[in-house]
Design an enzyme around this catalytic site. Structure first.
Site, PDB file in Angstrom:
ATOM      1  N   LYS A   1       0.886  -1.171   0.000  1.00 52.14           N
ATOM      2  CA  LYS A   1       0.000   0.000   0.000  1.00 52.14           C
ATOM      3  C   LYS A   1       0.915   1.209   0.000  1.00 52.14           C
ATOM      4  O   LYS A   1       1.549   1.519   1.005  1.00 52.14           O
ATOM      5  CB  LYS A   1      -0.909   0.020   1.235  1.00 52.14           C
ATOM      6  CG  LYS A   1      -1.752   1.287   1.307  1.00 52.14           C
ATOM      7  CD  LYS A   1      -2.581   1.380   2.580  1.00 52.14           C
ATOM      8  CE  LYS A   1      -3.204   2.776   2.713  1.00 52.14           C
ATOM      9  NZ  LYS A   1      -3.964   2.934   3.965  1.00 52.14           N
TER      10      LYS A   1
ATOM     11  N   GLY B   1      -8.613   8.886   9.171  1.00 54.14           N
ATOM     12  CA  GLY B   1      -8.976   8.989  10.581  1.00 54.14           C
ATOM     13  C   GLY B   1      -9.962  10.093  10.902  1.00 54.14           C
ATOM     14  O   GLY B   1     -10.278  10.319  12.063  1.00 54.14           O
TER      15      GLY B   1
ATOM     16  N   THR C   1      -9.533   3.396  11.471  1.00 51.60           N
ATOM     17  CA  THR C   1      -9.955   4.166  12.646  1.00 51.60           C
ATOM     18  C   THR C   1     -11.423   3.954  13.019  1.00 51.60           C
ATOM     19  O   THR C   1     -11.749   3.785  14.197  1.00 51.60           O
ATOM     20  CB  THR C   1      -9.707   5.663  12.390  1.00 51.60           C
ATOM     21  OG1 THR C   1      -8.352   5.839  11.967  1.00 51.60           O
ATOM     22  CG2 THR C   1      -9.936   6.475  13.650  1.00 51.60           C
TER      23      THR C   1
END
Lengths: 65, 256, 256, 65, 256, 256, 65, 65
Positions: free
Chosen positions: F95, F156, F206
């Site tokens: 990633k 997040g 998150t």
């Protein structure tokens, strides 16, 4: 005679609503009146008798949204 | 703009409460260009006579007043308040508020329709503070109202227009009725948008009074309302999904 | 407003394309109050000399021109077009477009940064048409740009501001850089909102040119931009979840 | 001599770019020029020789967004 | 889930109209997991006896029925329809609709409250199809309703939730009352969102019946409602303006 | 779902950071149904050997790992981190994050394209964390990426999808490329919506880890993603402006 | 006797609502009835006399949203 | 010899990177290494000499989003 004016108890001698206004120093003021929750037009203040325990509301122009 | 046969040039109705000072309020009214201001009734004492001073200040502004029934929760209260207001302000106009829930200042449309009926019968010209409810609107018109004032969002919240779909439907449903977005607007673009949606006017208070510079904000709203209305009348383009280059493609030089 | 040391009073930059006629375009420019208009370069033939007439018309408007590189897909094309524009329009200003995708007229930020570097080195004053990309913005500033022009939505779409979060972040990140919302606005409230978000100016074309009445729409946008800016400077209230009655609760009559 | 002007083939006798512009009736016009994809400033038109197959672009102010 | 003392595991109420065929409808009901389906009353002729076949089909599904008063515009109509429904379907439950405006199928909250009062007195258990109006909601509860079913958007429009603020306020105001979003949802995420807002259930019809594959869409909605409810109960994070890297920053290698 | 030839049934990729405890993390992964989890590399000390324990825990989960380059701000850092990750995790998957701005964790698309090119040449299978930029996407595909992972909103933040228009355009522009919404989702309905927009999968961390009950929230997201995908495949109805009564109008009794 | 059934004119001989239902082939059906806009419970159909011009509504279960 | 390990100064005697890992108790661990910012594959650790002031990074699997 004991009445309530704008939520405050008052000891006042006044035969009529008009007289009460005078005693309260509002005879000449731009105000509207209600007696025990009902509107009393200016013209009827003289003829409106007061009795013990009456609730008077006296209102004037104020800011608003 | 025409409210009950009264012509106004401005499409802004301004409230007179919550300003840092009466002087600032007066400036804001002047800067806004508003020809109609809202006022209320409160208890007067012979000692202070606060109301008398306020009234003198308003009269000096040379604007028309629209008394409200703010804070009334019952039909009886609202009607009596309207009757007192008519005598004091010497006008048949009344901004009719019948509040059903405190935290949101939500109109009680059932009580509102009832009070509107009573007041119209007594010769009042009612400006009902209502929701976007189409059916309540229909009932208010049947009750004799010739203006409707749906909220944009809760009074003083500054959230703008919470239910654009509902306000658009109301506009589409009553093309001829003067519609005023009353309450909840926070910034000038909210007011411009209301006008672009075809609304006839906007009623404001907190967004102006609570701005850092109320007079400047009043002018900003006044201009935004003119801009939104002018945009509405100028016939906006149709939005589209795709881009369409504005500069002509034809005649472009080949610089490969 | 200050662009590369040039002061302007108006915060509206207006395009000159797509109007029903040159006369309508001229009216729109006047009504808008714009002091800067965008123009382009296209092939000229000795027979028609169309460009010569257009140029005469623009010069009569007494406004400053901002030549664009519309339709350019490569760095080379954009640079050469800018060089030709500088000679023809006698200005170092260029609205730099490097288009990466046709349907959305999406800026190619990689090519854009490269072209901006080349042109700045050659003494150009670059107005880059870009996205809300914060990092590309940083690179454009490093390349010497002193203005950024992020899109609101695809050119000519009239959708308004598609990514308010992104534009807010860009504004917050570069408080000192003149930021212009370029492309995609459809109605005056879109422009007012951009100004309320703290943007310094707005660049428009289709929304004005394709309105039913372009001159009136130009005036409407001009006023909306003033309103939005004034609102921004006047310090708007903080929106809140709950209502807060504007009319004072204290002193309300008890009419039970 | 065969050259391309703004994408169209032209049969033209012109030693320089400046001469070509003249023949095309654009000597006096407000235009900018490119030869084979590269900008040629006004001042260099005289000195810019043309040869068979050259591609000339001649552009003028036009509306834009 | 508890409606008038009846426990259900599923939080989806499904309509039975507009499906390509009765068989597809039956599949959709099964796939959705719904334990309650809405039905209506229509004229029956001895020749077709269409209603008898429909009724047999529904009975075979082994679900509880909630008869509606769809299409009723007056209190009288709605009450009589409810009375007939009670006899035919042998249930005290009724989805009470009093429609005040055709194009939007807007509830007439004034008539609704009146009809709810009458029916509750006759022993009905009323599921009122209403708006997000807080005050009308209060009156409906006073009238004896123990469930409220505010619309998300107009019936069959598939627009989803047009006034999130209004629905949130309603939820916050009546934390204990079973609230069902009825009408207007179009895709599963609309239903999930309604559940995340704290709503207790969702009533659907068109979004399922008019999907290319109604049974699959029914299953999708069923799952989305479970997901939304589970998310609500699992206690979502607080959204924030800024980013917060999920991967720990500490201990990152220095590879400069 | 197919990522670089690897088939997965689940469309949820889950992060392993920020959980109250490793045990809770393990439960969340199981409940989510995720077959791919993201991991990172951090400094290891002989004293603690924290990484060894973590690695044992992950291996026990029997899921595939997708190592990230979180926190890398330069191409060099990202490439070296990827090289180390390949050795440690024994996978070509990475990633790829090249962060250009801290507060928003904004991808640096220019560095991203460059790093993607380098890594693809070295045989990596790159999952680029990018923006909705169409042109950068095109470059990433040219660089050899066979998956794209645009953000929904800042990592997040839990804001959900900030630029639906941009994500829709990306989907429409690359119908064949596996697209994953990575970062910013906060509640299950956000994930369902991403799937309804035609996205192939969702990457979360998150929203699950910071929920009051991470395992329950993981299950909720897993179900929401299935629901959204199923809804997408079931062919949703077309939304419309007006209402369309679901209950048939024909055959309604006349009870006047 | 001329009455209206579900909006359609009918020529029918029936002393009671119950009898009318029978004649209409709905005696056994799951239906509810209204006479001139008012609900008539099943138990009262026998005792409900019909007269010229009456409007009967007979409804049965149908799909709904 | 003074080198830097994961940002901390270390006094260590190690001819090779492999030896350093051993001395640091990570010979057997699942880790990857970099020397002065460049990746050093496992197979090259033996052959990688260290000298005064070298910066070594030793990383292992960790949670990530």
């Amino acid at each position: 005679m004991r009445i309530e004016v704008n939520g405050e108890p008052h000891e006042i001698e006044a035969a009529s609503l008009a007289e009460a206004l005078e005693k309260l120093g509002l005879a000449d003021a731009t105000v509207a009146t209600a007696l025990n929750g009902d509107f009393v037009p200016r013209g009827e203040r003289d003829g409106t008798r007061l009795s013990e325990g009456d609730r008077i509301e006296i209102v004037a122009p104020m800011k608003g949204g | 703009m025409d409210f009950y046969g009264v012509e106004t040039r401005s499409r802004l109705l301004l409230g007179t409460a919550q300003y840092p000072s009466p002087a600032v309020m007066a400036d804001a009214v002047k800067e806004s260009g508003a020809e109609i201001v809202t006022v209320s009734l409160r208890r007067e004492s012979g000692a202070q006579r606060a109301g008398q001073d306020f009234w003198a200040l308003i009269r000096d502004l040379g604007v028309r007043v629209l008394p409200n029934t703010a804070g009334c929760h019952t039909v009886k209260e609202a009607v009596t308040t309207a009757q007192m207001a008519r005598e004091v302000f010497d006008t048949n106009w009344v901004k009719l508020e019948v509040i059903g829930e405190e935290d949101t200042q939500h109109p009680d449309v059932i009580g509102l329709v009832e009070a509107a009926r009573v007041l119209t019968d007594e010769g009042f010209e009612v400006f009902p503070y209502t929701t976007e409810d189409l059916v309540a609107a229909e009932r208010l018109l049947e009750a004799g109202c010739k203006v409707l004032m749906p909220w944009g969002s809760p009074i003083g919240s500054g959230q703008g227009i919470n239910n654009p779909f509902g306000l658009k439907a109301l506009r589409a449903h009553f093309p001829e009725v003067p519609l005023v977005v009353d309450a909840g607007l926070g910034v000038p673009s909210h007011a411009a948008r209301a006008m672009e949606m075809g609304y006839d006017a906007v009623l404001l208070n907190t967004a102006v009074a609570k701005a850092a510079d109320p007079a400047a904000m009043a002018a900003a709203f006044g201009r935004a309302i003119e801009a939104g209305r002018a945009g509405f009348e100028a016939g906006p383009m149709e939005p589209r999904e795709m881009a369409a280059p504005s500069t002509p493609v034809m005649g472009k030089a080949n610089l490969a």
